[in-house]
Design an enzyme around this catalytic site. Structure first.
Site, short mmCIF file in Angstrom:
data_model
loop_
_atom_site.label_atom_id
_atom_site.label_comp_id
_atom_site.label_asym_id
_atom_site.label_seq_id
_atom_site.Cartn_x
_atom_site.Cartn_y
_atom_site.Cartn_z
N LYS A 114 -9.65 1.41 5.33
CA LYS A 114 -8.80 0.61 6.22
C LYS A 114 -9.48 0.32 7.56
O LYS A 114 -9.28 -0.74 8.14
CB LYS A 114 -7.44 1.28 6.44
CG LYS A 114 -6.59 1.24 5.19
CD LYS A 114 -5.12 1.41 5.48
CE LYS A 114 -4.33 1.12 4.20
NZ LYS A 114 -2.91 1.29 4.33
N LYS A 198 -7.61 -2.59 -5.25
CA LYS A 198 -6.21 -2.23 -5.47
C LYS A 198 -5.28 -3.38 -5.03
O LYS A 198 -5.57 -4.05 -4.04
CB LYS A 198 -5.97 -0.93 -4.71
CG LYS A 198 -4.60 -0.65 -4.20
CD LYS A 198 -4.57 0.66 -3.46
CE LYS A 198 -4.07 0.42 -2.05
NZ LYS A 198 -2.96 1.23 -1.63
N LYS A 201 -0.57 -4.85 -0.01
CA LYS A 201 0.29 -5.70 0.83
C LYS A 201 -0.53 -6.55 1.78
O LYS A 201 -0.14 -7.66 2.13
CB LYS A 201 1.20 -4.84 1.69
CG LYS A 201 2.17 -3.99 0.95
CD LYS A 201 2.83 -3.07 1.98
CE LYS A 201 3.65 -2.01 1.33
NZ LYS A 201 3.57 -0.74 2.05
N1 AQP Z 1 -1.89 -0.95 -6.10
C1 AQP Z 1 -1.14 0.14 -6.23
N2 AQP Z 1 -1.00 0.73 -7.43
C2 AQP Z 1 -0.21 1.83 -7.58
N3 AQP Z 1 0.48 2.40 -6.57
C3 AQP Z 1 0.37 1.84 -5.35
N4 AQP Z 1 0.90 2.14 -4.16
C4 AQP Z 1 0.48 1.25 -3.23
N5 AQP Z 1 -0.35 0.35 -3.79
C5 AQP Z 1 -0.45 0.68 -5.12
C6 AQP Z 1 1.82 3.25 -3.94
O1 AQP Z 1 2.99 2.74 -3.32
C7 AQP Z 1 3.54 3.75 -2.46
C8 AQP Z 1 3.86 3.14 -1.13
O2 AQP Z 1 2.67 2.66 -0.53
P1 AQP Z 1 2.65 2.42 1.02
O3 AQP Z 1 3.65 1.42 1.37
O4 AQP Z 1 2.81 3.69 1.73
O5 AQP Z 1 1.26 1.88 1.43
P2 AQP Z 1 -0.10 1.58 0.85
O6 AQP Z 1 -0.52 2.53 -0.21
O7 AQP Z 1 -1.00 1.51 2.01
O8 AQP Z 1 0.22 0.18 0.23
P3 AQP Z 1 -0.65 -1.09 0.25
O9 AQP Z 1 0.06 -2.13 -0.49
O10 AQP Z 1 -2.02 -0.79 -0.23
O11 AQP Z 1 -0.68 -1.49 1.76
P4 AQP Z 1 -1.90 -1.91 2.63
O12 AQP Z 1 -2.27 -3.27 2.20
O13 AQP Z 1 -1.38 -1.85 4.02
O14 AQP Z 1 -3.00 -0.91 2.36
C9 AQP Z 1 2.50 4.88 -2.37
O15 AQP Z 1 2.94 5.95 -3.19
C10 AQP Z 1 1.26 4.26 -2.95
O16 AQP Z 1 0.49 5.23 -3.61
#
Ligand code: AQP
Length: 333
Positions: A114, A198, A201
């Site tokens: 990140k 992955k 968001k």
């Molecule tokens: N691609 C994914 N596959 C499986 N699980 C996922 N999670 C996130 N992306 C995937 C799981 O969703 C839960 C909530 O995630 P979060 O909102 O805490 O944030 P994150 O993991 O940072 O989600 P993003 O979408 O990847 O956000 P950004 O773009 O900001 O980095 C967690 O249990 C996570 O494991």
């Protein structure tokens, strides 16, 4: 004995299929088991580790609650609340940051991903994010934490912090050492545009993910445009393992239909991608559209969503403030 479940989702908008299949679907199953005590947290303090527009953040908090409920979490059975309202989270995070070691945090790959190349400009909060996550989990004596595969390393750190606190202060078993609940298969859903990345968001391309608020046409269009390779659908798992995009799409299909990868492959092997994609779009539409419509309906009832958060916060605060009081005693405050 029932499980004490804790998990969080960041209110950073664009909740997607990866969040659903990797985490929220699992939350719903745990919520449906009467033996479990579940807490699902909208982790708004985590969200501000990167810049947030306050107005959007407020809406995203409500949207995350709406997504939980629309996906099937029952707010009468599970506690749903937002982290910033329970001050014990920030307080415990500070105390635990004095227990965690720099060397442990330096190993966290999510920070490296990140923060990117310019890590000098990343916030300190982004770096210490996993310590706050440990505080979230440990305050509730959680036994199990359902997360996607990307959070496995943070969970291990949480266990290390809990163990170190218990040892340093000679309070054996004070913090429960939580177990991760990571699905064996389909625990990491990849971008529709790049099978090595992955689904996320924050990806600038909306075509990289299926949002839980997408409509039918958007879902069909995104699957049509999803990256594939020129070969027909694979026949074996070995072949699938070498084809990242095909593996991701078949994984999504299998997860949504509760079929094994082998069974999905048997159904589509040798066929062309366009036929498979039509089937995939159909199962996605069947699963996502009812959730999407319910989220939109709930978002028009903001008072109802705010009430759920208020009640959830009272219950969470009751548990967390007792634990932080005990932490104060242990620390000698
Ligand atoms: N691609 C994914 N596959 C499986 N699980 C996922 N999670 C996130 N992306 C995937 C799981 O969703 C839960 C909530 O995630 P979060 O909102 O805490 O944030 P994150 O993991 O940072 O989600 P993003 O979408 O990847 O956000 P950004 O773009 O900001 O980095 C967690 O249990 C996570 O494991």
């Amino acid at each position: 004995m029932g499980k004490k479940i804790f998990s969080g989702v960041q209110p950073t908008g664009n909740l997607h299929l990866g969040n659903y299949l990797g985490a929220i679907k699992n939350f719903v199953e745990l919520n449906n088991d009467d033996n479990n005590d579940c807490i699902f947290c909208v982790v708004d303090l985590h969200a501000i580790t990167i810049n947030q527009d306050p107005k959007k953040l407020r809406n995203n908090i409500r949207e995350t609650v709406a997504t939980f409920i629309a996906s099937g979490i029952d707010p009468k059975k599970s506690i749903i609340f937002n982290q910033s309202r329970v001050s014990a989270h920030s307080e415990a995070a500070w105390i635990l940051s004095c227990v965690a070691r720099m060397g442990w945090l330096n190993r966290m790959t999510q920070f490296k991903e990140k923060a990117g190349k310019d890590k000098e400009k990343a916030s300190i909060g982004l770096y210490s994010y996993p310590v706050l996550m440990a505080a979230d989990i440990l305050l509730y004596d959680s036994t199990h934490v359902p997360v996607g595969d990307d959070q496995k390393q943070h969970l291990e750190l949480c266990r290390d912090i809990a163990q170190r606190f218990n040892n340093d202060f000679k309070v054996e078993d004070f913090f429960n050492i939580p177990e991760p609940l990571i699905q064996k298969q389909f625990s990491r859903i990849m971008s529709l545009k790049d099978g090595q990345k992955k689904m996320s968001k924050s990806d600038l391309s909306d075509l990289s993910r299926i949002n839980l608020t997408d409509d039918k046409d958007q879902i069909i269009n995104k699957i049509k445009k999803a990256k594939t390779d020129p070969m027909p659908m694979p026949a074996t798992i070995d072949e699938l393992d070498k084809r990242a995009e095909a593996k991701n799409l078949i994984g999504i299909y299998s997860s949504l239909t509760n079929l094994t990868l082998e069974k999905s492959l048997k159904k589509f092997s040798g066929k062309n991608f366009s036929e498979f994609k039509e089937n995939l779009s159909q199962v996605l539409v069947d699963k996502i559209i009812p959730i999407s419509l319910e989220i939109k309906k709930l978002l028009s009832e903001s008072n109802y969503l705010d009430q759920i958060l208020l009640e959830g916060c009272k219950k969470a605060d009751h548990i967390a403030s007792k634990k932080i009081k005990k932490i104060h005693e242990i620390m000698g405050f």
